[in-house]
Design an enzyme around this catalytic site. Structure first.
Site, mmCIF file in Angstrom:
data_model
loop_
_atom_site.group_PDB
_atom_site.id
_atom_site.type_symbol
_atom_site.label_atom_id
_atom_site.label_comp_id
_atom_site.label_asym_id
_atom_site.label_seq_id
_atom_site.Cartn_x
_atom_site.Cartn_y
_atom_site.Cartn_z
ATOM 1 N N ASP A 65 0.835 -1.197 0.000
ATOM 2 C CA ASP A 65 0.000 0.000 0.000
ATOM 3 C C ASP A 65 0.873 1.251 0.000
ATOM 4 O OD1 ASP A 65 -2.290 -1.513 0.100
ATOM 5 O OD2 ASP A 65 -2.544 -1.333 2.265
ATOM 6 N N TYR A 108 6.072 -8.627 8.412
ATOM 7 C CA TYR A 108 5.814 -7.191 8.566
ATOM 8 C C TYR A 108 6.004 -6.757 10.021
ATOM 9 C CZ TYR A 108 3.216 -7.803 4.161
ATOM 10 O OH TYR A 108 2.842 -8.115 2.881
ATOM 11 N N ASP A 155 -7.273 1.520 7.708
ATOM 12 C CA ASP A 155 -6.018 2.120 8.163
ATOM 13 C C ASP A 155 -6.259 3.596 8.423
ATOM 14 O OD1 ASP A 155 -5.793 3.588 5.706
ATOM 15 O OD2 ASP A 155 -4.747 1.905 4.771
ATOM 16 N N ARG A 166 -4.057 -4.809 7.206
ATOM 17 C CA ARG A 166 -5.099 -3.848 7.593
ATOM 18 C C ARG A 166 -6.312 -4.589 8.162
ATOM 19 N NH1 ARG A 166 -7.082 -1.323 2.756
ATOM 20 N NH2 ARG A 166 -5.855 -2.746 1.480
#
Length: 291
Positions: free
Chosen positions: A39, A67, A81, A172
């Site tokens: 993203d 992540y 988000d 997310r």
């Protein structure tokens, strides 16, 4: 023509396609693709494939990812988000122990509904396009797997954690689902990819540094990793001249090697990723240039 893989530490605000488009100019070829979308708000490991290495894009898209993410409790947004529109705020009455206990519940195989603001296509249209038109589409859940969830830091309502997950996992949505399961809601406040397949942040170069090198006339091609670095866990096999001819022609040849996946070479050149089963070697994907 340049060929290989470069690991970019993607800056915030850039789309993955933006990075690929910029690198087409850097390397002077249109054959540039990336191995797994990040993203715009996310940073971190973005493998970019140049030349014949683009044939390996699907292997990176399907690889495990890692992540470092931040879950902000008490907040719900339309994009899941903090870049989105706030839908609701709620009081937060849970603490560190509650969050860690919930993390354990989210480990393993599970089904996840992809977010509306995503590139998933429904009837040929990307969901984020429909979302921007104010449309809400029912989405079928998809199988994912969470291998590791580890809380790293807590600051007020922000919980930073490490997650190791399968392809197709939306962090997310993971943040949103954990927040809802805790009863207070949640959204993703930050995301940094630390690993994609065999590549980590230690392998990455910042986009700014790469562009500065290119502008200064430095030979940036030397930064390209070989295509076979995609498959470090597959044993290397040097083919005989006869086997190489069969491989180059897309054929199957007999071998005494154990079943499994292999990197095939001819004269030191990486030719293909192949699979051996029942004493026969068959190409999964070829990577040699066709004259």
């Amino acid at each position: 023509m340049a060929s290989g893989i470069i690991i970019i530490d993607k800056p915030q605000g850039w789309t993955s396609q933006d990075v690929a488009a910029r690198l087409r100019r850097v390397f002077g070829t249109r054959r540039v693709g990336h191995g797994g979308t990040l993203d715009p708000m996310a940073t971190g490991v973005l493998p970019v494939m140049v030349g014949r290495a683009t044939r390996g894009a699907a292997f990176l898209e399907n690889a495990r990812k890692q992540y470092m993410a931040t879950l902000r409790l008490g907040l719900l947004t339309d994009t899941e988000d903090t870049t989105g529109t706030v839908l609701e705020t709620r009081p937060v009455t849970v603490g560190r122990e509650d969050v860690e206990a919930m993390f354990r519940r989210f480990l393993g195989r599970q089904m996840q509904v992809p977010p509306m603001y995503s590139a998933v296509k429904v009837d040929g249209k990307k969901l984020y396009t429909l979302a921007r038109q104010g449309r809400h589409i029912e989405r079928a859940p998809r199988p994912i797997e969470i291998y590791r969830l580890e809380l790293v830091q807590v600051q007020d309502r922000d919980y930073t954690f490490l997650v190791d997950c399968s392809k197709g996992t939306y962090i997310r949505t993971l943040c949103k689902d954990i927040g809802l399961a805790l009863g207070c809601g949640g959204t993703m406040a930050a995301l940094r990819r630390t690993q994609a397949g065999a590549y980590s942040l230690d392998d990455a170069i910042s986009l700014e540094c790469l562009l500065d090198m290119a502008e200064a006339g430095d030979p940036v091609e030397r930064l390209l990793r070989p295509v076979d670095s995609l498959f470090p866990h597959c044993p290397k096999v040097e083919l005989s001249p006869k086997q190489e001819r069969i491989c180059r022609n897309g054929g199957v040849f007999s071998t005494a090697l154990p079943s499994g996946d292999y990197r095939l070479y001819g004269g030191g050149e990486f030719l293909a990723l192949a699979r051996c089963a029942g004493g026969e070697m068959k190409t999964i994907k070829s990577f040699f240039e066709v004259n």
